[in-house]
Design a protein around this motif. Structure first.
Motif, short mmCIF file in Angstrom:
data_model
loop_
_atom_site.label_atom_id
_atom_site.label_comp_id
_atom_site.label_asym_id
_atom_site.label_seq_id
_atom_site.Cartn_x
_atom_site.Cartn_y
_atom_site.Cartn_z
N GLY A 33 -0.55 10.43 -2.14
CA GLY A 33 -1.49 9.28 -2.14
C GLY A 33 -2.59 9.41 -3.15
N GLN B 8 -8.71 2.47 3.87
CA GLN B 8 -7.35 2.10 3.47
C GLN B 8 -7.16 1.17 2.18
OE1 GLN B 8 -4.85 3.46 4.61
NE2 GLN B 8 -3.32 2.11 3.55
N SER C 189 -7.82 3.11 -0.82
CA SER C 189 -6.72 3.88 -1.21
C SER C 189 -5.57 3.29 -1.80
CB SER C 189 -6.10 4.66 0.18
OG SER C 189 -5.18 5.57 -0.07
N GLU C 190 -5.28 1.97 -1.33
CA GLU C 190 -4.11 1.18 -1.93
C GLU C 190 -4.60 0.88 -3.40
OE1 GLU C 190 -3.53 -1.82 1.00
OE2 GLU C 190 -2.62 -0.51 2.46
N GLU D 226 2.74 10.29 -5.19
CA GLU D 226 3.13 9.40 -4.44
C GLU D 226 3.02 10.10 -2.96
OE1 GLU D 226 6.75 7.73 -5.46
OE2 GLU D 226 5.87 6.30 -7.04
#
Length: 635
Positions: A156, A120, A123-124, A153
């Motif tokens: 992702g 996570q 990913s960010e 967006e």
């Protein structure tokens, strides 16, 4: 280190969580009546639904393989997490603050949670990097394919920079390099040096049905990148490419609602389909569409075995016209028999994939690609015919021999007859010639042993046939609801205990009190009734059925859970009346038994020799009769 999660918090999180919502992330459920839901079991392959969920009770149970439990058990089995991780995940879902025996914070429950958290964070990081100057080739790539910033967006999409920037970033967040190697985010060279696995590439997050990032797929952008065109996360404790479909987290609701799934070949194809309005599109992740993917798809569309295939869902494949696409088509057809749903193939007339089709001809063309799909059988038959010279007798005969086994494999008999006529027309032959070839192909492919219909007949002749809708009896220790006798008394006892376990508030304290005093003929049901009797004061508390399952001997626990989730044979609006009536009927049956026994005693008794006992027996008869009248008035 923190202690154990407090029992009160565990119970509270369970009571606040709707089991059907959690299971629904993995399995398409439909109503089975009276507050029960059912679907295809996620723990074993089946063609008809035997997996039952009882949200009000908080239990699930598969009457095919015997798997069952509560919401924590389900997450532990599906996602391979520990009990504490399951509790903490659900607590986070409802924003509930957990408390621990030692007053500490949440503990680290192994590398799975760490890997998910690292993914996570990565990913960010990738998403933020897409706006950097270094990511200009990535933004150009997306723009050239018709994807703007909002599309990036939505899916992702991010960018992986060069220079070991990701590793440095995650190290600062507290993740060790060894942890990141296990997560597949960085690699380790022969000399022990670490490096970012994804460098100078456009990155797509690969998520599970709940939206958790399991891994990544990265597309080559730069000329000096000598790696493969697409590079995926390697196998990790959380990422198994054969068990993941890209885009399923975004598509699952529409797949379930429309009973349709579109299988495309790449990440950009999934994006193009969704942006064009085909929101049921998914793709495999660097591997062929296989058996594990089929299991996922069947659960999502509720693909139940059905002789009339037009009444089931649709699985639509898109294939590139190149050699790899044709191989994929052959593999898909080889597995077609695993679906009860109808299977189709969608190929653009000019061989464009969905991404290029959208770019050149617009969103409408992508939607038409799906709506004008052709049945898998027609696609396969035409491909078989295309490799033969139909202008010669020899070529037509060879084509018939190649096409006959395909037609023979069609499950729907009416559809098979239609294809016999179609093949006859395509080959310029008589339908009887084609039918004879198809019949011969069926004989050649017939499995050994008795035919399916004969097996079913033999099964139904057994006096131990399971009740309607419960599937086949699982091989497991202890009693089972499917192994109960099918006589009227046992059914009444079973149905009464189901009502008491599932709807104790409807049955009420008074009837439950009377139930604990009567005789139960079936020994296994009597054990459950005894557990109910010992806990009757807790019947209206949360976790009632769980408490009964804990009270019985361990070998009976699954039996209680089966009784707690088995569908009650009545419409939802009539459940209150039904539960009271079935409990009343069982109590009255026992009162009649007592009356019959007392009348026998009176007939055998000499009134003159034992007048006191005679009078007492008459009083007992009057009391039982009064109880029967009161029971009928209450009912």
């Amino acid at each position: 280190m923190a202690g154990l999660i407090k029992r009160s918090d565990i119970d509270e999180v369970r009571s606040r969580t709707n089991l059907a919502d959690i299971v629904g992330d993995y399995v398409t459920l439909k109503s089975a009546g009276s507050g029960s839901m059912k679907g295809l079991c996620p723990f074993h392959e089946e063609r008809s639904p035997s997996f039952h969920v009882r949200p009000q009770v908080g239990f699930y149970h598969c009457f095919g393989c015997g798997e069952g439990g509560d919401v924590y058990t389900f997450l532990q089995r599906m996602d391979h997490v520990s009990f504490s991780e399951a509790v903490e995940r659900l607590a986070g879902r409802i924003s509930y603050e957990l408390h621990y025996e030692d007053g500490g914070a949440a503990t680290d429950h192994g590398n799975r949670a760490r890997i998910l958290a690292a993914n996570q964070a990565a990913s960010e990081f990738f998403v933020a990097q897409l706006a950097s100057p270094e990511a200009a080739p990535g933004r150009s790539f997306l723009g050239e394919r018709g994807f703007d910033q909002s599309a990036a967006e939505r899916f992702g999409i991010g960018f992986a920079p060069r220079g070991g920037v990701l590793m440095k970033h995650l190290n600062k967040l507290g993740y060790s390099s060894e942890e990141l190697v296990v997560a597949g985010l960085i690699g380790k060279g022969e000399r022990g040096d670490y490096y970012d696995r994804f460098r100078g590439r456009l990155v797509w997050p690969i998520r599970d049905v709940t939206g958790q990032t399991l891994g990544f797929g990265a597309r080559r952008l730069l000329d000096d990148d000598k790696g493969p065109k697409y590079l995926n996360t390697p196998e990790t404790p959380v990422y198994h490419k054969s068990q993941v479909l890209y885009g399923l987290d975004l598509a699952k609701k529409d797949i379930s609602r429309g009973k349709q799934i579109v299988v495309v070949e790449g990440y950009t194809d999934v994006m193009a389909c969704h942006l064009a309005g085909v929101t049921t599109a998914v793709a495999t992740c660097g591997t062929a569409f296989g058996v594990d993917h089929i299991k996922i798809v069947r659960r999502m569309i509720g693909d139940y075995d059905n002789a009339d295939t037009t009444a089931t869902g649709e699985v639509i494949f898109t294939f590139d016209p190149d050699e790899a696409g044709q191989k994929a088509a052959n593999r898909a057809f080889a597995e077609e028999h695993r679906f009860a749903a109808q299977t189709f193939v969608a190929v653009a007339p000019d061989g464009l994939d969905p991404c290029d089709l959208r770019l050149k001809k617009g969103d409408g063309a992508v939607r038409r690609l799906v709506t004008t799909r052709k049945p898998m059988f027609e696609f396969k038959i035409r491909r078989e015919l295309a490799v033969h010279d139909l202008e010669t007798v020899e070529g037509r005969v060879a084509a018939l021999r190649a096409a006959a086994p395909v037609v023979a494999g069609i499950r729907d008999s009416a559809l098979g007859i239609g294809y016999v006529r179609s093949v006859a027309g395509w080959l310029g032959m008589e339908p009887t010639e084609v039918q004879n070839a198809v019949t011969a192909a069926k004989r050649t492919a017939a499995p050994s042993g008795p035919p399916k219909a004969q097996q079913q007949s033999q099964s139904e002749s057994s006096s131990q046939r399971p009740p309607e809708g419960f599937g086949e009896a699982p091989a497991q220790p202890g009693p089972s609801i499917m192994s109960l006798k099918v006589d009227a008394i046992t059914r009444l006892e079973r149905d009464t205990l189901m009502a008491v376990l599932q709807h104790p508030d409807v049955v009420g304290a008074e009837l439950m009190g009377k139930l604990t005093q009567i005789s139960i003929a079936e020994p296994s049901l009597a054990v459950v009734r005894d557990a109910i009797a010992s806990l009757v004061d807790r019947a209206l508390e949360p976790g009632w059925a769980s408490a009964v399952a804990d009270e019985v001997p361990s070998s009976f626990s699954t039996f209680v859970k089966q009784l707690s989730v088995a569908p009650i044979p009545e419409r939802e609006e009539r459940i209150p009346v039904y539960c009271v009536q079935v409990t009343t009927d069982l109590i009255e049956r026992d009162l009649l038994r007592q009356k019959r026994e007392l009348l026998g005693v009176l007939q055998r008794m000499d009134r003159e020799s034992d007048p006191e006992r005679y009078v007492q027996t008459q009083r007992d008869l009057m009391r039982i009769e009064a109880e029967r009248r009161a029971l009928r008035e209450e009912g």
